[in-house]
Design an enzyme around this catalytic site. Structure first.
Site, short mmCIF file in Angstrom:
data_model
loop_
_atom_site.label_atom_id
_atom_site.label_comp_id
_atom_site.label_asym_id
_atom_site.label_seq_id
_atom_site.Cartn_x
_atom_site.Cartn_y
_atom_site.Cartn_z
N ASP A 1 64.43 38.13 -12.77
CA ASP A 1 65.05 37.77 -14.04
C ASP A 1 66.00 36.58 -13.86
O ASP A 1 66.58 36.40 -12.79
CB ASP A 1 65.81 38.99 -14.58
N ASN B 1 56.72 40.52 -23.13
CA ASN B 1 56.91 39.07 -23.06
C ASN B 1 56.06 38.27 -24.05
O ASN B 1 56.30 37.08 -24.26
CB ASN B 1 56.63 38.55 -21.64
C1 FPP Z 1 62.21 36.25 -16.22
O1 FPP Z 1 63.10 35.21 -16.49
C2 FPP Z 1 60.98 35.79 -15.60
C3 FPP Z 1 59.73 35.87 -16.16
C4 FPP Z 1 59.49 36.45 -17.50
C5 FPP Z 1 58.54 35.36 -15.49
C6 FPP Z 1 58.53 35.42 -13.99
C7 FPP Z 1 57.58 34.41 -13.54
C8 FPP Z 1 57.73 33.64 -12.44
C9 FPP Z 1 58.81 33.77 -11.47
C10 FPP Z 1 56.71 32.60 -12.26
C11 FPP Z 1 55.90 32.68 -11.05
C12 FPP Z 1 55.35 34.00 -10.78
C13 FPP Z 1 54.38 34.21 -9.87
C14 FPP Z 1 53.96 35.57 -9.51
C15 FPP Z 1 53.74 33.09 -9.21
P1 FPP Z 1 63.57 35.01 -17.99
O2 FPP Z 1 62.70 33.95 -18.59
O3 FPP Z 1 63.54 36.32 -18.70
O4 FPP Z 1 65.03 34.51 -17.78
P2 FPP Z 1 66.27 34.68 -18.81
O5 FPP Z 1 66.48 36.15 -18.98
O6 FPP Z 1 67.37 34.00 -18.07
O7 FPP Z 1 65.87 33.98 -20.06
#
Ligand code: FPP
Length: 238
Positions: A17, A65
Protein backbone atom coordinates in the site's frame (compact mmCIF):
# COMPACT_ATOMS: atom_id res chain seq x y z
CA UNK A 1 16.71 -15.92 30.71
CA UNK A 2 15.91 -18.19 27.78
CA UNK A 3 16.54 -16.87 24.33
CA UNK A 4 13.84 -17.28 21.71
CA UNK A 5 14.81 -19.43 18.74
CA UNK A 6 14.72 -17.21 15.65
CA UNK A 7 12.18 -18.57 13.21
CA UNK A 8 11.80 -17.83 9.56
CA UNK A 9 8.20 -17.64 8.36
CA UNK A 10 7.37 -20.17 5.68
CA UNK A 11 4.77 -17.96 4.03
CA UNK A 12 4.84 -14.16 3.97
CA UNK A 13 1.94 -12.20 2.46
CA UNK A 14 2.14 -8.49 1.70
CA UNK A 15 -0.46 -5.74 1.35
CA UNK A 16 1.51 -3.37 -0.87
CA UNK A 17 0.00 0.00 0.00
CA UNK A 18 1.00 3.63 -0.50
CA UNK A 19 1.90 3.88 -4.19
CA UNK A 20 -0.53 6.77 -4.69
CA UNK A 21 0.62 8.68 -1.60
CA UNK A 22 4.25 8.25 -2.59
CA UNK A 23 3.51 9.53 -6.10
CA UNK A 24 1.67 12.57 -4.71
CA UNK A 25 4.60 13.36 -2.40
CA UNK A 26 6.93 13.22 -5.40
CA UNK A 27 4.63 15.26 -7.65
CA UNK A 28 4.22 12.26 -9.96
CA UNK A 29 1.20 10.50 -11.47
CA UNK A 30 -0.35 7.56 -9.58
CA UNK A 31 0.84 5.26 -12.36
CA UNK A 32 4.43 6.35 -11.76
CA UNK A 33 3.81 5.33 -8.15
CA UNK A 34 2.73 1.85 -9.25
CA UNK A 35 5.74 1.58 -11.56
CA UNK A 36 8.01 2.47 -8.63
CA UNK A 37 6.12 -0.18 -6.63
CA UNK A 38 7.23 -2.79 -9.14
CA UNK A 39 10.85 -2.02 -8.12
CA UNK A 40 9.92 -2.85 -4.53
CA UNK A 41 8.53 -6.18 -5.72
CA UNK A 42 12.00 -6.90 -7.12
CA UNK A 43 13.63 -5.93 -3.83
CA UNK A 44 11.29 -8.19 -1.85
CA UNK A 45 11.93 -11.12 -4.18
CA UNK A 46 15.68 -10.71 -3.66
CA UNK A 47 15.26 -10.48 0.11
CA UNK A 48 12.89 -13.47 0.23
CA UNK A 49 15.46 -15.59 -1.56
CA UNK A 50 18.20 -14.44 0.80
CA UNK A 51 16.14 -15.07 3.93
CA UNK A 52 14.72 -18.39 2.65
CA UNK A 53 11.00 -17.65 2.38
CA UNK A 54 9.17 -20.49 0.63
CA UNK A 55 5.88 -18.76 -0.20
CA UNK A 56 5.40 -15.08 -0.95
CA UNK A 57 1.93 -13.70 -1.66
CA UNK A 58 1.51 -10.18 -3.06
CA UNK A 59 -1.83 -8.36 -3.03
CA UNK A 60 -1.47 -6.80 -6.46
CA UNK A 61 -5.11 -5.98 -7.33
CA UNK A 62 -8.09 -6.31 -5.05
CA UNK A 63 -11.66 -7.12 -6.03
CA UNK A 64 -12.46 -3.59 -4.81
CA UNK A 65 -9.84 -1.87 -7.00
CA UNK A 66 -12.17 -1.84 -10.06
CA UNK A 67 -13.75 1.38 -8.76
CA UNK A 68 -10.52 3.27 -9.55
CA UNK A 69 -10.31 5.50 -12.65
CA UNK A 70 -10.28 3.48 -15.89
CA UNK A 71 -6.85 4.75 -16.96
CA UNK A 72 -5.29 3.76 -13.62
CA UNK A 73 -6.73 0.22 -13.94
CA UNK A 74 -5.57 -0.06 -17.56
CA UNK A 75 -2.11 1.21 -16.55
CA UNK A 76 -1.88 -1.29 -13.69
CA UNK A 77 -2.85 -4.18 -15.98
CA UNK A 78 -0.30 -3.07 -18.58
CA UNK A 79 2.34 -2.77 -15.87
CA UNK A 80 1.59 -6.28 -14.69
CA UNK A 81 1.90 -7.64 -18.21
CA UNK A 82 5.18 -5.78 -18.85
CA UNK A 83 6.50 -6.90 -15.47
CA UNK A 84 5.71 -10.55 -16.18
CA UNK A 85 7.27 -10.41 -19.63
CA UNK A 86 10.36 -8.57 -18.39
CA UNK A 87 10.95 -10.71 -15.30
CA UNK A 88 9.78 -14.19 -16.28
CA UNK A 89 13.41 -15.21 -16.81
CA UNK A 90 14.10 -14.56 -13.11
CA UNK A 91 11.47 -17.11 -12.15
CA UNK A 92 13.22 -19.66 -14.37
CA UNK A 93 16.70 -18.77 -13.12
CA UNK A 94 15.60 -19.08 -9.49
CA UNK A 95 13.23 -22.05 -10.03
CA UNK A 96 10.28 -20.12 -8.63
CA UNK A 97 6.76 -21.25 -9.39
CA UNK A 98 4.11 -18.59 -10.14
CA UNK A 99 0.54 -18.98 -8.88
CA UNK A 100 -2.46 -16.70 -9.12
CA UNK A 101 -5.37 -16.39 -6.68
CA UNK A 102 -8.56 -14.39 -7.27
CA UNK A 103 -11.46 -14.34 -9.71
CA UNK A 104 -9.21 -14.38 -12.74
CA UNK A 105 -11.92 -14.41 -15.40
CA UNK A 106 -12.51 -10.67 -14.98
CA UNK A 107 -8.91 -9.76 -15.86
CA UNK A 108 -8.09 -8.51 -19.39
CA UNK A 109 -7.47 -11.27 -21.92
CA UNK A 110 -3.75 -10.47 -22.62
CA UNK A 111 -3.00 -10.50 -18.87
CA UNK A 112 -4.84 -13.80 -18.44
CA UNK A 113 -2.93 -15.30 -21.34
CA UNK A 114 0.44 -14.19 -19.97
CA UNK A 115 -0.39 -15.41 -16.46
CA UNK A 116 -1.51 -18.81 -17.74
CA UNK A 117 1.64 -19.15 -19.84
CA UNK A 118 4.00 -18.27 -16.97
CA UNK A 119 2.07 -20.43 -14.48
CA UNK A 120 2.35 -23.42 -16.81
CA UNK A 121 6.02 -22.79 -17.62
CA UNK A 122 7.01 -22.56 -13.93
CA UNK A 123 4.65 -25.16 -12.44
CA UNK A 124 7.37 -27.74 -11.74
CA UNK A 125 9.72 -25.42 -9.88
CA UNK A 126 10.26 -26.18 -6.19
CA UNK A 127 12.65 -23.50 -4.90
CA UNK A 128 9.84 -21.14 -3.96
CA UNK A 129 6.34 -19.96 -4.86
CA UNK A 130 5.27 -16.45 -5.80
CA UNK A 131 1.52 -16.02 -5.45
CA UNK A 132 -0.12 -13.00 -7.06
CA UNK A 133 -3.51 -12.02 -5.64
CA UNK A 134 -5.35 -10.49 -8.61
CA UNK A 135 -8.97 -9.42 -8.56
CA UNK A 136 -8.75 -11.06 -5.16
CA UNK A 137 -11.21 -10.63 -2.30
CA UNK A 138 -11.20 -12.73 0.87
CA UNK A 139 -15.00 -12.78 1.14
CA UNK A 140 -15.35 -13.65 -2.56
CA UNK A 141 -12.92 -16.52 -2.02
CA UNK A 142 -15.03 -17.86 0.87
CA UNK A 143 -18.21 -17.45 -1.23
CA UNK A 144 -16.56 -19.39 -4.07
CA UNK A 145 -15.54 -22.13 -1.61
CA UNK A 146 -19.12 -22.30 -0.25
CA UNK A 147 -20.43 -22.67 -3.82
CA UNK A 148 -18.02 -25.55 -4.51
CA UNK A 149 -18.94 -27.24 -1.22
CA UNK A 150 -22.71 -26.90 -1.71
CA UNK A 151 -22.32 -28.40 -5.18
CA UNK A 152 -20.44 -31.37 -3.73
CA UNK A 153 -23.24 -31.82 -1.17
CA UNK A 154 -25.87 -31.53 -3.92
CA UNK A 155 -24.10 -34.23 -5.93
CA UNK A 156 -24.02 -36.47 -2.87
CA UNK A 157 -20.21 -36.41 -2.68
CA UNK A 158 -20.19 -34.79 0.75
CA UNK A 159 -22.57 -34.86 3.67
CA UNK A 160 -23.32 -31.55 5.44
CA UNK A 161 -22.29 -33.05 8.80
CA UNK A 162 -18.87 -33.97 7.44
CA UNK A 163 -18.22 -30.40 6.40
CA UNK A 164 -15.58 -28.88 8.67
CA UNK A 165 -12.74 -26.33 8.64
CA UNK A 166 -10.62 -28.65 6.51
CA UNK A 167 -13.40 -28.81 3.91
CA UNK A 168 -13.41 -25.02 3.64
CA UNK A 169 -9.58 -24.83 3.47
CA UNK A 170 -9.56 -27.51 0.78
CA UNK A 171 -11.94 -25.50 -1.39
CA UNK A 172 -10.09 -22.18 -1.32
CA UNK A 173 -8.22 -20.94 -4.43
CA UNK A 174 -4.86 -22.51 -3.49
CA UNK A 175 -5.55 -25.30 -0.98
CA UNK A 176 -2.03 -26.72 -1.24
CA UNK A 177 -0.39 -23.51 -0.04
CA UNK A 178 0.04 -23.21 3.76
CA UNK A 179 -1.60 -20.31 5.60
CA UNK A 180 0.54 -17.18 5.86
CA UNK A 181 2.67 -16.92 9.01
CA UNK A 182 3.31 -13.22 8.59
CA UNK A 183 1.28 -10.50 6.88
CA UNK A 184 3.08 -7.23 6.18
CA UNK A 185 1.21 -4.04 5.37
CA UNK A 186 3.00 -0.92 4.21
CA UNK A 187 2.03 2.76 4.61
CA UNK A 188 0.64 2.55 8.13
CA UNK A 189 -2.99 1.53 7.68
CA UNK A 190 -4.16 -0.90 10.38
CA UNK A 191 -6.54 -2.88 8.19
CA UNK A 192 -6.66 -6.34 6.61
CA UNK A 193 -8.66 -5.02 3.61
CA UNK A 194 -10.36 -8.28 2.63
CA UNK A 195 -7.00 -10.06 2.24
CA UNK A 196 -6.70 -13.81 2.96
CA UNK A 197 -9.55 -13.62 5.51
CA UNK A 198 -9.77 -17.34 6.15
CA UNK A 199 -6.03 -18.01 5.99
CA UNK A 200 -4.97 -15.11 8.23
CA UNK A 201 -6.58 -16.51 11.43
CA UNK A 202 -3.28 -17.02 13.21
CA UNK A 203 -0.97 -14.89 11.09
CA UNK A 204 1.28 -12.35 12.76
CA UNK A 205 0.58 -8.83 11.52
CA UNK A 206 3.34 -6.33 10.85
CA UNK A 207 2.50 -2.78 9.81
CA UNK A 208 5.15 -0.30 8.76
CA UNK A 209 4.77 3.39 7.90
CA UNK A 210 7.13 2.96 4.93
CA UNK A 211 5.25 3.55 1.66
CA UNK A 212 5.41 0.61 -0.74
CA UNK A 213 7.63 2.27 -3.40
CA UNK A 214 10.22 2.90 -0.67
CA UNK A 215 10.06 -0.61 0.80
CA UNK A 216 13.45 -2.29 0.34
CA UNK A 217 15.39 -5.37 1.47
CA UNK A 218 16.20 -3.88 4.89
CA UNK A 219 12.51 -3.18 5.60
CA UNK A 220 11.60 -6.76 4.68
CA UNK A 221 14.34 -8.08 6.94
CA UNK A 222 13.10 -5.87 9.79
CA UNK A 223 9.67 -7.48 9.43
CA UNK A 224 11.22 -10.96 9.49
CA UNK A 225 13.19 -10.03 12.59
CA UNK A 226 10.05 -8.73 14.32
CA UNK A 227 8.33 -12.02 13.46
CA UNK A 228 11.18 -14.01 14.99
CA UNK A 229 10.67 -12.11 18.25
CA UNK A 230 6.95 -12.76 18.44
CA UNK A 231 5.61 -15.65 20.43
CA UNK A 232 2.85 -17.48 18.61
CA UNK A 233 0.48 -19.14 21.07
CA UNK A 234 -2.36 -20.42 18.83
CA UNK A 235 -4.84 -19.84 21.64
CA UNK A 236 -2.74 -21.57 24.29
CA UNK A 237 -1.39 -19.83 27.45
CA UNK A 238 2.34 -19.14 28.39
C1 FPP B 1 -1.68 0.14 -3.50
O1 FPP B 1 -1.28 1.47 -3.54
C2 FPP B 1 -1.14 -0.64 -4.60
C3 FPP B 1 -1.87 -1.23 -5.60
C4 FPP B 1 -3.35 -1.13 -5.67
C5 FPP B 1 -1.26 -1.97 -6.70
C6 FPP B 1 0.02 -2.70 -6.39
C7 FPP B 1 0.71 -2.87 -7.65
C8 FPP B 1 2.05 -2.80 -7.82
C9 FPP B 1 3.03 -2.63 -6.74
C10 FPP B 1 2.52 -2.88 -9.22
C11 FPP B 1 3.39 -3.99 -9.54
C12 FPP B 1 2.93 -5.29 -9.08
C13 FPP B 1 3.46 -6.45 -9.51
C14 FPP B 1 3.07 -7.73 -8.90
C15 FPP B 1 4.44 -6.45 -10.57
P1 FPP B 1 -2.41 2.58 -3.59
O2 FPP B 1 -2.60 2.97 -5.02
O3 FPP B 1 -3.64 2.07 -2.92
O4 FPP B 1 -1.75 3.72 -2.77
P2 FPP B 1 -2.52 4.87 -1.92
O5 FPP B 1 -3.31 4.16 -0.87
O6 FPP B 1 -1.37 5.66 -1.38
O7 FPP B 1 -3.36 5.63 -2.90
Amino acid sequence: MTKKTPTIPKHVAIIMDGNGRWARQQGLSRLKGHAAGAESVQAVLRASKEVGIQYLTLYAFSAENWVRPKDEIAGLMKLLQTYLSGHEHQLHENKICLRVIGRQEKLPQPVLKKLAQVEAATSNYKEGTLILALNYGGRAEIVDAVRKITNQVKQGKLSPNETDEKTVSNNLYAPDIPDPDLIIRTSGEMRISNFLLWQSSYAELYVTDVLWPEFREQHFKQAIEAYANRHRRYGDIQ
